[in-house]
Design a protein around this motif. Structure first.
Motif, PDB file in Angstrom:
ATOM      1  N   UNK A 194     -21.861  -4.651  -6.727  1.00 43.71           N
ATOM      2  CA  UNK A 194     -21.800  -4.284  -8.272  1.00 43.71           C
ATOM      3  C   UNK A 194     -20.677  -3.658  -8.475  1.00 43.71           C
ATOM      4  N   UNK A 195     -20.920  -2.993  -6.710  1.00 39.53           N
ATOM      5  CA  UNK A 195     -19.399  -1.799  -6.873  1.00 39.53           C
ATOM      6  C   UNK A 195     -18.125  -2.748  -6.110  1.00 39.53           C
ATOM      7  N   UNK A 196     -18.179  -3.394  -5.813  1.00 40.66           N
ATOM      8  CA  UNK A 196     -16.804  -4.686  -5.820  1.00 40.66           C
ATOM      9  C   UNK A 196     -16.848  -5.200  -7.317  1.00 40.66           C
ATOM     10  N   UNK A 197     -17.302  -5.274  -7.761  1.00 45.64           N
ATOM     11  CA  UNK A 197     -17.384  -5.900  -9.077  1.00 45.64           C
ATOM     12  C   UNK A 197     -16.542  -5.012 -10.204  1.00 45.64           C
ATOM     13  N   UNK A 198     -17.495  -3.223 -10.096  1.00 48.69           N
ATOM     14  CA  UNK A 198     -17.244  -2.461 -10.633  1.00 48.69           C
ATOM     15  C   UNK A 198     -15.271  -2.138 -10.738  1.00 48.69           C
ATOM     16  N   UNK A 199     -15.504  -2.358  -9.242  1.00 48.40           N
ATOM     17  CA  UNK A 199     -13.842  -2.102  -9.227  1.00 48.40           C
ATOM     18  C   UNK A 199     -12.279  -2.764  -9.233  1.00 48.40           C
ATOM     19  N   UNK A 200     -13.098  -4.068  -9.007  1.00 48.97           N
ATOM     20  CA  UNK A 200     -12.231  -5.159 -10.094  1.00 48.97           C
ATOM     21  C   UNK A 200     -11.889  -4.805 -11.108  1.00 48.97           C
ATOM     22  N   UNK A 201     -13.071  -4.604 -12.315  1.00 43.23           N
ATOM     23  CA  UNK A 201     -12.906  -4.260 -13.625  1.00 43.23           C
ATOM     24  C   UNK A 201     -11.837  -3.635 -13.462  1.00 43.23           C
ATOM     25  N   UNK A 202     -11.976  -2.155 -13.016  1.00 39.18           N
ATOM     26  CA  UNK A 202     -11.323  -1.145 -12.830  1.00 39.18           C
ATOM     27  C   UNK A 202      -9.676  -1.232 -12.678  1.00 39.18           C
ATOM     28  N   UNK A 203      -9.747  -2.358 -12.424  1.00 40.05           N
ATOM     29  CA  UNK A 203      -8.227  -2.483 -11.749  1.00 40.05           C
ATOM     30  C   UNK A 203      -7.203  -3.886 -12.233  1.00 40.05           C
ATOM     31  N   UNK A 204      -8.369  -4.621 -12.804  1.00 37.53           N
ATOM     32  CA  UNK A 204      -7.400  -5.389 -13.690  1.00 37.53           C
ATOM     33  C   UNK A 204      -7.406  -4.700 -15.192  1.00 37.53           C
ATOM     34  N   UNK A 205      -8.963  -3.887 -15.641  1.00 38.22           N
ATOM     35  CA  UNK A 205      -8.108  -3.406 -17.322  1.00 38.22           C
ATOM     36  C   UNK A 205      -6.994  -1.809 -17.631  1.00 38.22           C
ATOM     37  N   UNK A 206      -7.658  -1.330 -15.989  1.00 39.57           N
ATOM     38  CA  UNK A 206      -6.585  -0.124 -15.954  1.00 39.57           C
ATOM     39  C   UNK A 206      -5.214  -0.286 -14.951  1.00 39.57           C
ATOM     40  N   UNK A 207      -5.464  -0.466 -14.405  1.00 32.65           N
ATOM     41  CA  UNK A 207      -3.884  -0.354 -13.437  1.00 32.65           C
ATOM     42  C   UNK A 207      -3.675  -1.818 -13.732  1.00 32.65           C
ATOM     43  N   UNK A 208      -3.900  -2.860 -13.499  1.00 32.14           N
ATOM     44  CA  UNK A 208      -3.099  -3.829 -13.954  1.00 32.14           C
ATOM     45  C   UNK A 208      -1.860  -3.894 -15.182  1.00 32.14           C
ATOM     46  N   UNK A 209      -2.874  -3.869 -15.881  1.00 29.60           N
ATOM     47  CA  UNK A 209      -2.732  -3.362 -17.670  1.00 29.60           C
ATOM     48  C   UNK A 209      -2.063  -2.208 -17.641  1.00 29.60           C
ATOM     49  N   UNK A 210      -2.046  -0.795 -17.150  1.00 28.73           N
ATOM     50  CA  UNK A 210      -1.420   0.048 -17.565  1.00 28.73           C
ATOM     51  C   UNK A 210       0.204  -0.198 -16.964  1.00 28.73           C
ATOM     52  N   UNK A 211       0.070  -0.745 -15.710  1.00 29.34           N
ATOM     53  CA  UNK A 211       1.472  -0.717 -14.991  1.00 29.34           C
ATOM     54  C   UNK A 211       2.387  -1.818 -15.193  1.00 29.34           C
ATOM     55  N   UNK A 212       1.849  -2.583 -16.224  1.00 29.02           N
ATOM     56  CA  UNK A 212       2.470  -4.074 -16.444  1.00 29.02           C
ATOM     57  C   UNK A 212       3.106  -3.529 -18.131  1.00 29.02           C
ATOM     58  N   UNK A 213       2.851  -2.586 -18.874  1.00 36.06           N
ATOM     59  CA  UNK A 213       2.633  -2.351 -20.270  1.00 36.06           C
ATOM     60  C   UNK A 213       3.467  -0.866 -19.653  1.00 36.06           C
ATOM     61  N   UNK A 214       3.592  -0.232 -18.664  1.00 33.70           N
ATOM     62  CA  UNK A 214       4.039   1.319 -18.004  1.00 33.70           C
ATOM     63  C   UNK A 214       3.602   2.044 -19.524  1.00 33.70           C
ATOM     64  N   UNK A 215       2.189   1.646 -19.308  1.00 31.28           N
ATOM     65  CA  UNK A 215       0.974   3.474 -20.047  1.00 31.28           C
ATOM     66  C   UNK A 215       0.332   4.090 -18.868  1.00 31.28           C
ATOM     67  N   UNK A 216       1.074   4.923 -18.953  1.00 30.90           N
ATOM     68  CA  UNK A 216       0.941   6.069 -18.190  1.00 30.90           C
ATOM     69  C   UNK A 216      -0.864   6.860 -18.678  1.00 30.90           C
ATOM     70  N   UNK A 217      -0.357   6.661 -19.210  1.00 36.87           N
ATOM     71  CA  UNK A 217      -1.913   7.415 -19.889  1.00 36.87           C
ATOM     72  C   UNK A 217      -3.184   6.830 -19.564  1.00 36.87           C
TER      73      UNK A 217
END
Length: 82
Positions: free
Chosen positions: A10-33
């Motif tokens: 469950x912890x691994x899946x939560x981290x995967x979710x954060x990375x895919x929905x926040x980090x990757x999307x944020x970096x690709x869109x330069x969405x620093x907020x």
């Protein structure tokens, strides 16, 4: 082979979710907020130590300083995560 607990999965899946929905999307869109929402007040980042190849060296940053450092990617034409 070691057993993986349900909590660890469950912890691994939560981290995967954060990375895919926040980090990757944020970096690709330069969405620093959006990226900021995944951090607390400090972040520990491991960089390679040039004097000791293969040995990561931790550095603690205030998260807003870390994000300022990350903004260097704004000069790239494209970022992409899959």
């Amino acid at each position: 082979m070691s057993q993986i607990s349900l909590q660890e999965l469950q912890d691994r899946e939560a981290l995967r979710d954060i990375l895919s929905t926040k980090w990757c999307r944020g970096v690709d869109k330069l969405n620093w907020k959006l990226i900021r929402t995944m951090y607390d007040d400090e972040v520990t980042v491991y960089f390679q130590n040039p004097g000791l190849p293969g040995v990561p060296e931790p550095k603690v940053w205030k998260v807003d300083e870390w994000l300022h450092f990350c903004r260097a990617i704004e000069g790239f034409d494209v970022t992409s995560h899959h």
